[in-house]
Scaffold this active site. Structure first.
Site, short mmCIF file in Angstrom:
data_model
loop_
_atom_site.label_atom_id
_atom_site.label_comp_id
_atom_site.label_asym_id
_atom_site.label_seq_id
_atom_site.Cartn_x
_atom_site.Cartn_y
_atom_site.Cartn_z
N ILE A 69 -31.87 -77.52 -68.06
CA ILE A 69 -32.15 -78.67 -67.22
C ILE A 69 -30.88 -79.50 -67.06
O ILE A 69 -30.60 -80.06 -66.01
CB ILE A 69 -33.24 -79.56 -67.88
CG1 ILE A 69 -34.51 -78.76 -68.17
CG2 ILE A 69 -33.53 -80.79 -67.03
CD1 ILE A 69 -35.28 -78.29 -66.98
N ASN A 124 -29.03 -86.72 -80.30
CA ASN A 124 -29.01 -85.31 -79.90
C ASN A 124 -27.56 -84.85 -79.95
O ASN A 124 -26.85 -84.88 -78.95
CB ASN A 124 -29.60 -85.20 -78.49
CG ASN A 124 -29.49 -83.80 -77.92
OD1 ASN A 124 -29.07 -82.87 -78.61
ND2 ASN A 124 -29.84 -83.65 -76.66
N CYS A 127 -24.83 -81.66 -78.26
CA CYS A 127 -24.15 -81.75 -76.96
C CYS A 127 -22.66 -81.58 -77.18
O CYS A 127 -22.14 -81.77 -78.27
CB CYS A 127 -24.46 -83.08 -76.34
SG CYS A 127 -24.04 -84.42 -77.44
C1 LIG Z 1 -37.43 -78.34 -70.54
C2 LIG Z 1 -36.82 -78.78 -71.83
C3 LIG Z 1 -35.98 -79.89 -71.86
C4 LIG Z 1 -35.42 -80.31 -73.05
N1 LIG Z 1 -34.61 -81.41 -73.06
C5 LIG Z 1 -34.11 -81.87 -74.24
C6 LIG Z 1 -33.34 -83.06 -74.31
O1 LIG Z 1 -33.13 -83.73 -73.31
N2 LIG Z 1 -32.88 -83.45 -75.51
C7 LIG Z 1 -33.12 -82.75 -76.65
O2 LIG Z 1 -32.70 -83.18 -77.72
N3 LIG Z 1 -33.86 -81.62 -76.64
C8 LIG Z 1 -34.35 -81.17 -75.44
N4 LIG Z 1 -35.12 -80.03 -75.43
C9 LIG Z 1 -35.36 -79.31 -76.67
C10 LIG Z 1 -36.71 -79.72 -77.29
O3 LIG Z 1 -36.71 -81.07 -77.64
C11 LIG Z 1 -37.03 -78.87 -78.52
O4 LIG Z 1 -36.02 -79.10 -79.47
C12 LIG Z 1 -37.11 -77.40 -78.21
O5 LIG Z 1 -37.76 -77.19 -76.99
C13 LIG Z 1 -37.82 -76.59 -79.30
O6 LIG Z 1 -39.15 -76.95 -79.43
P1 LIG Z 1 -40.38 -76.16 -78.72
O7 LIG Z 1 -40.21 -74.71 -79.08
O8 LIG Z 1 -41.60 -76.79 -79.29
O9 LIG Z 1 -40.23 -76.38 -77.26
C14 LIG Z 1 -35.69 -79.61 -74.22
C15 LIG Z 1 -36.54 -78.49 -74.20
C16 LIG Z 1 -37.11 -78.08 -73.03
C17 LIG Z 1 -38.01 -76.89 -73.04
#
Ligand SMILES: Cc1cc2nc3c(=O)[nH]c(=O)nc-3n(C[C@H](O)[C@H](O)[C@H](O)COP(=O)(O)O)c2cc1C
Ligand SMILES: Cc1cc2nc3c(=O)[nH]c(=O)nc-3n(C[C@H](O)[C@H](O)[C@H](O)COP(=O)(O)OP(=O)(O)OC[C@H]3O[C@@H](n4cnc5c(N)ncnc54)[C@H](O)[C@@H]3O)c2cc1C
Ligand SMILES: Cc1cc2nc3c(=O)[nH]c(=O)nc-3n(C[C@H](O)[C@H](O)[C@H](O)COP(=O)(O)OP(=O)(O)OC[C@H]3O[C@@H](n4cnc5c(N)ncnc54)[C@H](O)[C@@H]3O)c2cc1C
Ligand SMILES: Cc1cc2nc3c(=O)[nH]c(=O)nc-3n(C[C@H](O)[C@H](O)[C@H](O)COP(=O)(O)O)c2cc1C
Ligand code: FES
Ligand code: FES
Lengths: 315, 270, 315, 270
Positions: A69, A124, A127
């Site tokens: 994204i 976070n 990055c």
């Molecule tokens: C569409 C999407 C956008 C994400 N955006 C961020 C973000 O902006 N900041 C962040 O720290 N993690 C972001 N993540 C990571 C999630 O917070 C999480 O760490 C990761 O998806 C693993 O968890 P899950 O398997 O339950 O999705 C994003 C994940 C997804 C799928």
């Protein structure tokens, strides 16, 4: 009636289930009651305005999804004037995820968003650090230490540090964050991955590389959380592939105090309330007075470190 | 904020499949009972948790437009084209089986009560999305001309439906060689000359959208377009479904699931 | 008729499909014709006799499996006297996977098994280095360099180095192996993972930690292979979650010259011959004269490194 | 080496489901057409690629003993207990559907042509594994006593089958309180006193195995046991299915899929 509340550093949450950053926004209120959640966690914000990555931004893979994204961000003013007042409408503590390309940038942003209504900051640090050739802060203990130190100096709010699963030394990174004053860890972000369309020969994400999330990563991130939990005393929030209450239990047993739910909400908008209810029933059925009794309760007959072959090849 | 809190609820539910039948070689028609989730407006959509067809495992949910809603009976219909893993999975559903869905979602078509005559132009799967305008326009006392485009005549859907509601129906197809933009433009100019157009409603074709944008500007007629984009959350949270829009000269991103799927025609970049 | 043969260092294989170490043995001959394979790769052998890990040794997870077999090994004499003569019965080149707890141990074993009938040595350096506190050699460029240097000095056979996906710096590790004279890389071994039974609170593997393999890891290892292919000129063999010919194509497009198949053979003993046939048809249908034209043929409009956000967070 | 090359082939095939019916509350009976793969010996097994039941996704194949083979008709039968994701998936199979399988695998029971009378003792799902001994023993002109143990009488399987082949059948069940090791030992000592035992064949119970081991040693009677262990490859490649065996005083690992599943009773460690 199980006591579902958990303490994370200075903060008490009504229950251990909250959204993962980037997978939640106020739109979810259209489908579920946000007041049921343990906390609300924003999409990562940056100081700069950012547009995000080229399309396609998501792709399906076995047992999960890739996303690239990027961090489309409307900046701090928008957060302060629009997002923050909006979230005052709900009761769970608001956790604000932030990111910046330098340690100073992180610190300034942390200071700027240390506002009434913000319950904790989630850094976070997966990055790119422009001072380290674009390598993510959370890849190394040293760069983690630098950014956490500056963040700690910049805000009095509880400071959560979100780790990257892409490092080979996550326990050392966790220790560095602990030593520099983090209040909690989030383990972990997505795993860097890619997919290619064998028909067009093109990458399936506009950004080429993206982050893998969903059930596919659960065994990997669970292992990393376990390694972190053995290395630090900080509370750790598990995040990666949690779809059901039993998945959440697995993370708690490995040492998590709470969990974040990302991809699951895309497949079922009621995933979080269902997990909360499921945890309640799970504890009830086992006569546990408090969900926190599950934390670290894995039953493993400790053998010699050598037999256990900790870092040894499983195969 | 008002936007969020003002939206009617979307329901996460296990719908019961009532019927799921092939309409032609490409499309199938699905009818489900989903209780309160049936209270949908034309142009809104649902996220469907498609079952796994043999050997495949669709992971994300699939967005599908409302094709017909009967809120009183708690019933919703979809008209879908079988294209990939998700829709192949949908096609395996049998009456009595369950289908997880979330909806209604997004912002639908708006009908201007002052309008007397509108034109709905769609192509392919976009015809499904336009379908509910047939009844909605009639209920609002607005006359409607439907220009339905497809590759072949047997792939034109919703034709009877528009006709039943008293619409004037024009079908154009590739096999009849009358579906090209210039032919459609001629048709539209004819209707405009007859003053039969206070608004354009379109879905399913970038080329037809461009034709309408030209005419909308030339004749200062408002228009709405329903757009598609790959989705994950469907609730404005993940930002995977963005498209570029030209808003007052600046190109900005909007989320198809949340800011749309129906957008001002002139802002859309085909 | 596509030319399916591929060159890997000094060795030419009849086709680019071979088993992954530890997922193949002569028993497969009961179900398929081993002479169809591009090469035969043994289970990792060690000098010492080893019993392997406690049970259970495998567990199912979403899109894959965990294994903690350990390296049950009958030693070098058994290999020389039994295994090696046995494999003389089949035509594909024999690749012998070896492992040792020290760089010297690796070198000695490599020298000992540099025997007629052995076509190449695959060094499984994802095993614990006792001189580095049990951390696998392949976790760091420095330890990789040391072991590859010694191996290179010890044998004239083609030397393949099998990388671990658990490191955060796989491209640097690949470069170290290249600099010290490796002839090819195998990318990669299993990803360290774990699973807990939420009912018994016990780990689902006797060894607690195990390696994740199967479709779940494909997007991760594919990314790592791509990163390695951009960093080195060595031929790279892709390995991780390949179930179908299209999966193999994905790896080739990302830069692999050949592929190894592990878990897929457990789900379908004919997976390898099916993938060979599928590659043949794939190339035929696209008019490719040689399968090697696929190597590195990913079509990615190169943008600025920055836009591409190489090491940047996907999310 | 000779071992490997001497083994008859195992076939990787898509079998056609002919029937799949519940036998009782726990067991189901599956009949498939699988061509050459049907040439199996008693005690051998197949690796079944169980379809995914709703909401679950068994990943590995599941080992299942041959329950009955008709090589001439290319037909094989299984008798399975529905326990987890894999067997729940098996239970969804309908006639006409396909089932991926690999087999026959492993080394089966050996009948000593010199034997006059053998005893087959099984419990639970182990009764399925022993089933084919009924016909095999009869064909070899060997008399057989079958002691079939289960929790409740209605869960005893293969009873009629053994009886049809002229076997003496004794059922013991927990609900009748006659399935305990001491009662079974008394039964066996009775049979031994009548000289009705030149060999033990057993599957499905560690406790009954121990009883037989004691008697086998005491009376110097050979015995074979079919063992179970979680499997991945089924072809002796992955070493996940090992068990400990006492071979001449040393504890060694053997692979259940390759070195067994039928082993010398005295080597097995229950
Ligand atoms: C569409 C999407 C956008 C994400 N955006 C961020 C973000 O902006 N900041 C962040 O720290 N993690 C972001 N993540 C990571 C999630 O917070 C999480 O760490 C990761 O998806 C693993 O968890 P899950 O398997 O339950 O999705 C994003 C994940 C997804 C799928
Ligand atoms: C708001 C909205 C309403 C829609 N209404 C209808 C309808 O009424 N009838 C109909 O036939 N189709 C409709 N579509 C398109 C429908 O969503 C896709 O055909 C479907 O997602 C394809 O999934 P698949 O697994 O069969 O195809 P695949 O190509 O295998 O899908 C792969 C991925 O791409 C996505 N994708 C593929 N095509 C589209 C597309 N056109 N739009 C969005 N995502 C896509 C899928 O959701 C999935 O994530 C609509 C799309 C949107 C966004
Ligand atoms: C050689 C052999 C022959 C067998 N023959 C029969 C038979 O004829 N009838 C019958 O009902 N059962 C038989 N079994 C047991 C059968 O394989 C298991 O019941 C089945 O694998 C359970 O799978 P599940 O997914 O339903 O259960 P789950 O418990 O969900 O399985 C989880 C995992 O454990 C493994 N597993 C669980 N139980 C067993 C077991 N008892 N043995 C081996 N692996 C197990 C599964 O294969 C799977 O990998 C046999 C086992 C072996 C090894
Ligand atoms: C049961 C099992 C045993 C393995 N044993 C070894 C081994 O001995 N040496 C080795 O280098 N890799 C070993 N591996 C790893 C595989 O060679 C391969 O790298 C990994 O499984 C990823 O490929 P896949 O997803 O195709 O299975 C083993 C894998 C499995 C599943
Ligand atoms: S699908 Fe998630 S924002 Fe639109
Ligand atoms: S199941 Fe692989 S060795 Fe037995």
């Amino acid at each position: 009636m199980t006591d579902l509340s958990v303490r994370i550093g200075g903060l008490t949450l009504p229950n251990p289930v909250m959204p993962a950053s980037g997978t939640f926004a106020e739109g979810l209120a259209q489908a579920i009651d946000l007041n049921r959640l343990g906390a609300l966690v924003t999409k990562t914000i940056t100081r700069e305005l950012r547009a995000g990555n080229p399309l396609p931004r998501v792709a399906e893979v076995a047992g999960g999804m890739l996303n690239a994204i990027g961090i489309p961000s409307k900046g701090v003013a928008y957060f302060r004037d629009v997002t923050l007042p909006l979230y005052r409408g709900w009761s769970p503590p608001l956790v604000v995820s932030i990111s910046a390309p330098t340690a100073e940038g992180f610190a300034e942003l942390a200071a700027e968003i240390s506002l009434p209504g913000v319950a904790a900051i989630e850094a976070n640090i997966s990055c790119p650090n422009i001072e380290e050739d674009g390598r993510a802060f959370a890849m190394k203990p040293a760069s983690t230490a630098i950014v956490v130190r500056q963040l700690r100096a910049a805000t009095a709010l509880p400071l959560w540090v979100k780790l990257t699963p892409n490092t080979g030394e996550i326990a050392e990174v966790a220790k560095a964050a602990e030593a520099e004053g983090a209040d909690a860890l989030v383990c972990a972000n997505t795993i860097l991955a890619m997919a290619i369309d064998p028909h067009s020969f093109k990458p399936r994400l506009g950004n080429l590389l993206g982050g893998l999330s969903g059930p596919a990563i659960k065994p990997i991130v669970l292992r990393q959380l376990y390694q972190c939990a053995r290395a630090v005393r900080l509370p750790i929030i598990g995040c990666g592939g949690i779809m059901t209450a039993l998945d959440a239990v697995e993370y708690l047993l490995a040492g998590a105090v709470a969990v974040q739910i990302g991809t699951a909400t895309f497949l079922d908008s009621a995933a979080m309330p269902n997990i909360i209810d499921g945890l309640d029933r799970f504890c009830d059925a086992r006569g546990l007075a408090s969900v926190s009794e599950l934390t670290g309760a894995i039953r493993h007959e400790e053998t010699d470190e050598e037999d256990l072959s900790w870092l040894s090849p499983p195969t | 904020m008002t936007d969020t809190l003002a939206r009617p609820p979307a329901f996460e539910t296990q719908a019961a499949v009532l019927a799921n039948d092939r309409v032609n070689g490409e499309y199938a028609h699905l009818v489900v009972a989903c209780g309160q989730a049936a209270a949908a407006q034309p142009g809104q959509f649902y996220q469907l948790a498609c079952p796994a067809p043999p050997g495949e495992a669709p992971f994300l949910r699939r967005p599908m437009s409302l094709y017909r809603a009967d809120p009183a009976a708690g019933r919703v219909e979809f008209l879908y084209k079988v294209t990939g893993a998700g829709t192949r999975g949908l096609a395996t559903l049998r009456p009595g089986e369950q289908l997880g869905l979330l909806g209604p979602l997004g912002t639908g078509f708006r009908l201007d009560p002052a309008a007397r005559h509108i034109i709905a132009i769609g192509r392919g799967a976009g015809l499904a999305t336009l379908g509910p305008l047939a009844e909605a326009a009639r209920a609002a006392g607005i006359a409607i001309t439907a220009i339905l485009s497809a590759r072949r005549p047997e792939l034109v859907v919703s034709q009877a439906r528009f006709a039943e509601q008293g619409a004037r129906v024009i079908t154009v197809t590739d096999s009849q060689a009358n579906s090209g933009p210039s032919h459609v433009e001629r048709l539209l100019r004819g209707l405009l000359a007859e003053r039969r157009c206070d608004g354009f409603y379109t879905c399913g074709s970038a080329r037809l959208l461009r034709v309408q944008q030209t005419l909308a500007r030339e004749f200062s007629i408002p228009g709405q377009v329903a757009l598609e984009q790959q989705m994950a959350c469907g609730l404005g949270m993940c930002f995977c479904c963005v498209r570029d829009f030209n808003v007052g000269g600046t190109i900005i991103h909007k989320r198809v699931c949340w800011d749309g799927p129906v957008f001002d025609m002139l802002e859309a970049l085909p």
